[in-house]
Design a protein around this motif. Structure first.
Motif, PDB file in Angstrom:
ATOM      1  N   ILE A 160       0.944  -1.157  -0.022  1.00  0.00           N
ATOM      2  CA  ILE A 160      -0.037   0.159   0.078  1.00  0.00           C
ATOM      3  C   ILE A 160       0.862   1.357  -0.004  1.00  0.00           C
ATOM      4  CG2 ILE A 160      -0.171   0.152   2.480  1.00  0.00           C
ATOM      5  CD1 ILE A 160      -2.945   0.661  -0.156  1.00  0.00           C
ATOM      6  N   SER A 161       2.113   1.017   0.494  1.00  0.00           N
ATOM      7  CA  SER A 161       3.243   2.278   0.369  1.00  0.00           C
ATOM      8  C   SER A 161       3.328   2.815  -0.891  1.00  0.00           C
ATOM      9  CB  SER A 161       4.295   1.900   1.279  1.00  0.00           C
ATOM     10  OG  SER A 161       4.925   1.186   0.463  1.00  0.00           O
ATOM     11  N   LYS A 162       3.144   1.881  -1.823  1.00  0.00           N
ATOM     12  CA  LYS A 162       3.640   2.317  -3.191  1.00  0.00           C
ATOM     13  C   LYS A 162       2.333   3.359  -3.745  1.00  0.00           C
ATOM     14  CE  LYS A 162       6.535  -1.410  -4.296  1.00  0.00           C
ATOM     15  NZ  LYS A 162       6.976  -2.571  -5.153  1.00  0.00           N
ATOM     16  N   ILE A 163       1.300   3.227  -3.322  1.00  0.00           N
ATOM     17  CA  ILE A 163       0.269   4.412  -3.718  1.00  0.00           C
ATOM     18  C   ILE A 163       0.559   5.618  -2.941  1.00  0.00           C
ATOM     19  CG2 ILE A 163      -2.226   4.904  -3.202  1.00  0.00           C
ATOM     20  CD1 ILE A 163      -1.950   2.732  -4.788  1.00  0.00           C
ATOM     21  N   GLY A 164       1.285   5.611  -2.071  1.00  0.00           N
ATOM     22  CA  GLY A 164       1.845   6.966  -1.224  1.00  0.00           C
ATOM     23  C   GLY A 164       2.676   7.352  -2.147  1.00  0.00           C
ATOM     24  N   PHE A 165       3.627   6.326  -2.476  1.00  0.00           N
ATOM     25  CA  PHE A 165       4.903   6.926  -3.210  1.00  0.00           C
ATOM     26  C   PHE A 165       4.564   7.463  -4.656  1.00  0.00           C
ATOM     27  CE2 PHE A 165       7.443   3.571  -0.876  1.00  0.00           C
ATOM     28  CZ  PHE A 165       7.757   4.732   0.029  1.00  0.00           C
ATOM     29  N   LEU A 166       3.269   7.162  -5.333  1.00  0.00           N
ATOM     30  CA  LEU A 166       2.887   7.531  -6.421  1.00  0.00           C
ATOM     31  C   LEU A 166       2.823   9.263  -6.098  1.00  0.00           C
ATOM     32  CD1 LEU A 166       0.678   5.852  -8.979  1.00  0.00           C
ATOM     33  CD2 LEU A 166       0.114   8.446  -8.148  1.00  0.00           C
ATOM     34  N   PHE A 167       2.168   9.543  -5.478  1.00  0.00           N
ATOM     35  CA  PHE A 167       1.598  10.870  -5.226  1.00  0.00           C
ATOM     36  C   PHE A 167       3.164  11.588  -4.666  1.00  0.00           C
ATOM     37  CE2 PHE A 167      -2.368   9.295  -4.941  1.00  0.00           C
ATOM     38  CZ  PHE A 167      -3.017  10.063  -5.735  1.00  0.00           C
ATOM     39  N   THR A 168       3.883  11.019  -3.738  1.00  0.00           N
ATOM     40  CA  THR A 168       5.419  11.593  -3.430  1.00  0.00           C
ATOM     41  C   THR A 168       6.192  12.041  -4.319  1.00  0.00           C
ATOM     42  OG1 THR A 168       6.250   9.828  -2.524  1.00  0.00           O
ATOM     43  CG2 THR A 168       5.300  11.156  -0.988  1.00  0.00           C
ATOM     44  N   ASP A 169       6.316  10.764  -5.534  1.00  0.00           N
ATOM     45  CA  ASP A 169       7.089  10.796  -6.602  1.00  0.00           C
ATOM     46  C   ASP A 169       6.773  11.950  -7.517  1.00  0.00           C
ATOM     47  OD1 ASP A 169       8.830   8.883  -5.951  1.00  0.00           O
ATOM     48  OD2 ASP A 169       8.054   7.447  -7.009  1.00  0.00           O
TER      49      ASP A 169
ATOM     50  N   ILE B  39       5.921  14.459   2.275  1.00  0.00           N
ATOM     51  CA  ILE B  39       4.477  14.406   2.513  1.00  0.00           C
ATOM     52  C   ILE B  39       3.686  15.724   2.394  1.00  0.00           C
ATOM     53  CG2 ILE B  39       3.152  14.110   4.399  1.00  0.00           C
ATOM     54  CD1 ILE B  39       5.105  11.955   5.437  1.00  0.00           C
ATOM     55  N   VAL B  40       4.504  16.826   2.753  1.00  0.00           N
ATOM     56  CA  VAL B  40       3.766  18.075   2.684  1.00  0.00           C
ATOM     57  C   VAL B  40       3.416  18.524   1.359  1.00  0.00           C
ATOM     58  CG1 VAL B  40       3.852  20.615   3.248  1.00  0.00           C
ATOM     59  CG2 VAL B  40       4.736  18.699   4.877  1.00  0.00           C
ATOM     60  N   PRO B  41       4.504  18.539   0.490  1.00  0.00           N
ATOM     61  CA  PRO B  41       3.835  18.791  -1.086  1.00  0.00           C
ATOM     62  C   PRO B  41       2.672  17.771  -1.555  1.00  0.00           C
ATOM     63  CG  PRO B  41       6.232  18.966  -0.745  1.00  0.00           C
ATOM     64  CD  PRO B  41       5.683  18.198   0.381  1.00  0.00           C
ATOM     65  N   ALA B  42       2.990  16.714  -1.306  1.00  0.00           N
ATOM     66  CA  ALA B  42       1.954  15.447  -1.770  1.00  0.00           C
ATOM     67  C   ALA B  42       0.547  15.748  -1.220  1.00  0.00           C
ATOM     68  CB  ALA B  42       2.487  14.163  -1.618  1.00  0.00           C
ATOM     69  N   LEU B  43       0.617  15.981   0.061  1.00  0.00           N
ATOM     70  CA  LEU B  43      -0.803  16.379   0.903  1.00  0.00           C
ATOM     71  C   LEU B  43      -1.485  17.639   0.239  1.00  0.00           C
ATOM     72  CD1 LEU B  43      -0.033  15.335   4.465  1.00  0.00           C
ATOM     73  CD2 LEU B  43      -1.727  14.231   2.928  1.00  0.00           C
ATOM     74  N   ILE B  44      -0.749  18.663  -0.046  1.00  0.00           N
ATOM     75  CA  ILE B  44      -1.219  19.677  -0.634  1.00  0.00           C
ATOM     76  C   ILE B  44      -1.646  19.436  -2.103  1.00  0.00           C
ATOM     77  CG2 ILE B  44      -0.765  22.047  -1.449  1.00  0.00           C
ATOM     78  CD1 ILE B  44       1.307  22.352   0.747  1.00  0.00           C
ATOM     79  N   ALA B  45      -0.930  18.832  -2.736  1.00  0.00           N
ATOM     80  CA  ALA B  45      -1.414  18.415  -4.270  1.00  0.00           C
ATOM     81  C   ALA B  45      -2.869  17.504  -4.027  1.00  0.00           C
ATOM     82  CB  ALA B  45      -0.499  17.688  -4.911  1.00  0.00           C
ATOM     83  N   ILE B  46      -2.797  16.624  -3.227  1.00  0.00           N
ATOM     84  CA  ILE B  46      -4.101  15.782  -2.960  1.00  0.00           C
ATOM     85  C   ILE B  46      -5.249  16.694  -2.694  1.00  0.00           C
ATOM     86  CG2 ILE B  46      -5.386  14.157  -1.728  1.00  0.00           C
ATOM     87  CD1 ILE B  46      -2.384  12.559  -1.468  1.00  0.00           C
ATOM     88  N   VAL B  47      -5.009  17.594  -1.895  1.00  0.00           N
ATOM     89  CA  VAL B  47      -6.087  18.497  -1.270  1.00  0.00           C
ATOM     90  C   VAL B  47      -6.623  19.391  -2.701  1.00  0.00           C
ATOM     91  CG1 VAL B  47      -6.785  20.402  -0.039  1.00  0.00           C
ATOM     92  CG2 VAL B  47      -5.694  18.505   1.074  1.00  0.00           C
TER      93      VAL B  47
ATOM     94  N   GLY C  51      -7.197  23.386  -9.150  1.00  0.00           N
ATOM     95  CA  GLY C  51      -7.703  23.353  -7.719  1.00  0.00           C
ATOM     96  C   GLY C  51      -6.992  24.519  -7.158  1.00  0.00           C
ATOM     97  N   LEU C  52      -5.737  24.946  -7.427  1.00  0.00           N
ATOM     98  CA  LEU C  52      -4.937  26.074  -6.972  1.00  0.00           C
ATOM     99  C   LEU C  52      -5.709  27.164  -7.513  1.00  0.00           C
ATOM    100  CD1 LEU C  52      -2.682  27.010  -5.495  1.00  0.00           C
ATOM    101  CD2 LEU C  52      -1.019  26.627  -7.481  1.00  0.00           C
ATOM    102  N   SER C  53      -5.698  27.262  -8.924  1.00  0.00           N
ATOM    103  CA  SER C  53      -6.438  28.763  -9.572  1.00  0.00           C
ATOM    104  C   SER C  53      -7.662  28.887  -9.069  1.00  0.00           C
ATOM    105  CB  SER C  53      -6.271  28.466 -10.855  1.00  0.00           C
ATOM    106  OG  SER C  53      -7.547  27.380 -11.405  1.00  0.00           O
ATOM    107  N   SER C  54      -8.464  27.933  -8.403  1.00  0.00           N
ATOM    108  CA  SER C  54      -9.690  28.380  -8.149  1.00  0.00           C
ATOM    109  C   SER C  54      -9.635  28.769  -6.580  1.00  0.00           C
ATOM    110  CB  SER C  54     -10.597  27.050  -8.124  1.00  0.00           C
ATOM    111  OG  SER C  54     -10.050  26.014  -6.950  1.00  0.00           O
ATOM    112  N   ILE C  55      -8.602  29.028  -5.984  1.00  0.00           N
ATOM    113  CA  ILE C  55      -8.472  29.379  -4.620  1.00  0.00           C
ATOM    114  C   ILE C  55      -8.591  31.049  -4.658  1.00  0.00           C
ATOM    115  CG2 ILE C  55      -7.093  29.938  -2.518  1.00  0.00           C
ATOM    116  CD1 ILE C  55      -5.756  27.224  -2.994  1.00  0.00           C
ATOM    117  N   ASN C  56      -9.546  31.507  -4.083  1.00  0.00           N
ATOM    118  CA  ASN C  56      -9.764  33.043  -4.071  1.00  0.00           C
ATOM    119  C   ASN C  56      -8.938  33.891  -3.194  1.00  0.00           C
ATOM    120  OD1 ASN C  56     -12.044  32.628  -5.979  1.00  0.00           O
ATOM    121  ND2 ASN C  56     -13.372  32.127  -4.140  1.00  0.00           N
ATOM    122  N   ASN C  57      -8.605  33.342  -2.167  1.00  0.00           N
ATOM    123  CA  ASN C  57      -7.709  34.019  -1.322  1.00  0.00           C
ATOM    124  C   ASN C  57      -6.242  34.192  -1.931  1.00  0.00           C
ATOM    125  OD1 ASN C  57      -5.686  34.789   0.753  1.00  0.00           O
ATOM    126  ND2 ASN C  57      -7.367  34.179   2.302  1.00  0.00           N
TER     127      ASN C  57
END
Length: 533
Positions: free
Chosen positions: A227-236, A263-271, A321-327
């Motif tokens: 299951i860690s390889k799913i996580g590595f997909l997003f971190t890669d 982790i931090v960049p990947a989590l931001i991207a997922i959000v 998603g990033l471009s849709s942030i109004n702030n």
């Protein structure tokens, strides 16, 4: 934004992407195995199509390399620059993809692609993935345009890039299949044209595809799904830390010091991907699901690059998603964070994408071999790869070469056992010999090929790939005694560990070590027959 500012902006991003792809591009270790296969097939004149059929990917990339090699030569640097070209062209392609949403998303997509560590790595690799990313980007661009406006141009170009994916990547048909379903759902008018054209193309290439897929090979033998390889997909994909390039550890937090950068960049991207609320997400999810199922069933290893067809979608969704942030403060903070962490890591960290060494580079052992002071008719014993995998860097014509490689090893281990039997039941066939260093059949072959033909002062050099032969005799005995442990170990690790141990033991009984060198993932050992032996 004026046309001048737009042009200046995208030009600046392209130049940045080019610079990041050119730093450290001339790799001192040479081409590693997969890259070497790319060159070897592309450089084949007679029998090119037979060479393609012997491997696991479709022929477009080899034809692409062959074209550039005919014009610019075959140096390692030229080969790597062909990937740089595709990688740089993908940056404006991503701009146009993002621009289908809005102009800001276009610039964000281009900017992210320019500094993506994953794309930088494969823009310096002599493999198909940089070209495949370009085709996947253009495929999604014309898929979106087709859904908006099913005119002739969009239909033709959508068909073209779907076909190029099929003609480049063996498992690209999974992506193309789901992409055609996506088109069918959201533009029923264009769907029949697309399905019909792709069906005709698929039928035309089916014999080649079948031959490639039906070839028995241990090419996907070295890893298992976790299951860690799913996580590595997003971190890669979304962090500067690359983990699952060939295989990855089961522990997701394998390197605590890098956890923040991963982790931090990947989590931001997922959000941001979730925030985009795009229907494209199910296309990417379906593709990943199929790869997971294939990995669980042992059909392939779950490596990030195998899913590169969906990477343009994921970048597009994250940037949407990033471009849709109004702030504006929050949006600019995220942009600055990504730029600093990505570019900073690339330039400063010793294991960043352009600085990663090819420890299995085929040039490494050949440089050591050149320093072994061999004489005419000395013996070179290659274990794991055949001599053709090294001939770009070494001339074997003055030496006798013995090859025990992953295509012929059954001949050396047991009598009357062929490759197809080992492919099906190798674990059962070899279990008893792994636990016992006694093997009269192997001994007799070495005696016949090596010792009976050696004169005093003659040498034999063993070339060993340590990354596939790291078990000691005691390790092998312990593994064979534990059924669960034995079942979970890849066969070729066991095979080539045994071959290394056995040849080393027999050499040591008869000859004397006169030189030993280790570098990268390689060991080269010189044995000499002294006058008193």
């Amino acid at each position: 934004m004026t046309i001048v500012k737009k042009t200046l902006g995208i030009t600046t991003i392209i130049i940045l992407g080019l610079c990041l792809r050119l730093i450290f591009i001339d790799k001192p270790d040479g081409l590693w195995n997969d890259e070497y296969v790319s060159w070897m097939i592309a450089s084949t004149k007679d029998g090119f199509w037979d060479a393609v059929k012997s491997q696991c990917h479709m022929p477009f990339y080899y034809l692409y390399l062959k074209f550039f090699m005919a014009i610019f030569g075959q140096s390692d640097l030229v080969l790597r620059l062909t990937s740089v070209l595709a990688g740089v062209l993908a940056i404006p392609a991503m701009y146009f993809l993002g621009n289908e949403k809005n102009e800001q998303t276009g610039f964000l997509c281009a900017g992210f692609s320019a500094i993506s560590s994953f794309l930088i790595y494969y823009s310096q690799e002599v493999r198909l993935y940089s070209v495949l990313f370009l085709f996947s980007t253009l495929c999604m661009l014309y898929t979106i345009r087709l859904i908006k406006n099913p005119d002739k141009k969009n239909i033709i170009l959508c068909i073209l890039f779907n076909f190029l994916i099929l003609f480049t990547h063996t498992i690209g048909f999974v992506f193309v299949f789901f992409n055609l379903i996506f088109i069918s759902i959201y533009n029923k008018k264009a769907a029949p044209y697309i399905w019909s054209a792709i069906a005709i193309c698929s039928i035309a290439t089916a014999p080649l595809a079948y031959k490639i897929m039906a070839t028995q090979s241990f090419s996907q033998w070295w890893g298992h799904f976790s299951i860690s390889k799913i996580g590595f997909l997003f971190t890669d994909y979304f962090s500067p830390v690359l983990t699952n390039l060939t295989n990855a550890p089961d522990n997701f937090l394998y390197m605590p010091k890098l956890a923040f950068f991963m982790i931090v960049p990947a989590l931001i991207a997922i959000v941001l991907i979730i925030k985009a609320k795009s229907r494209l997400l199910w296309l990417a999810s379906a593709f990943i699901t199929v790869l997971v199922i294939a990995s669980l069933s042992g059909k392939l290893v779950f490596i990030t690059k195998y899913s590169i067809e969906i990477y343009p979608i994921l970048i597009y969704l994250a940037c949407s998603g990033l471009s849709s942030i109004n702030n504006k403060i929050l949006k600019n903070t995220i942009i600055i964070f990504y730029c600093l962490i990505s570019v900073g890591y690339i330039l400063i960290h010793p294991y960043s994408a352009p600085k990663i060494r090819r420890s299995e580079g085929n040039k490494i052992p050949m440089e050591m071999l050149k320093g072994m002071e061999l004489k005419k008719d000395d013996i070179v014993m290659l274990e794991y790869y055949p001599r053709q995998r090294f001939e770009k860097y070494f001339d074997f014509s003055d030496y006798r070469v013995i090859e025990i490689h992953k295509g012929n090893f059954p001949h050396y281990l047991t009598e009357n056992t062929d490759y197809s039997e080992v492919y099906q039941n190798g674990k059962e066939i070899y279990k008893s010999i792994f636990s016992n260093m006694e093997n009269k059949y192997f001994d007799n072959l070495l005696k016949k090929y090596v010792f009976d033909n050696m004169k005093p002062d003659q040498s034999v050099v063993m070339v060993l790939l340590d990354s596939v032969s790291f078990y000691s005799p005691d390790d092998l005995a312990k593994i064979t005694r534990d059924k669960n442990l034995y079942d979970n170990k890849p066969l070729l690790f066991l095979v080539f560990s045994y071959i290394k141990n056995k040849t080393f033991e027999d050499m040591l009984d008869t000859l004397t070590i006169t030189r030993l060198e280790r570098k990268g993932s390689w060991t080269v050992i010189k044995f000499t027959k002294l006058n008193n032996q």
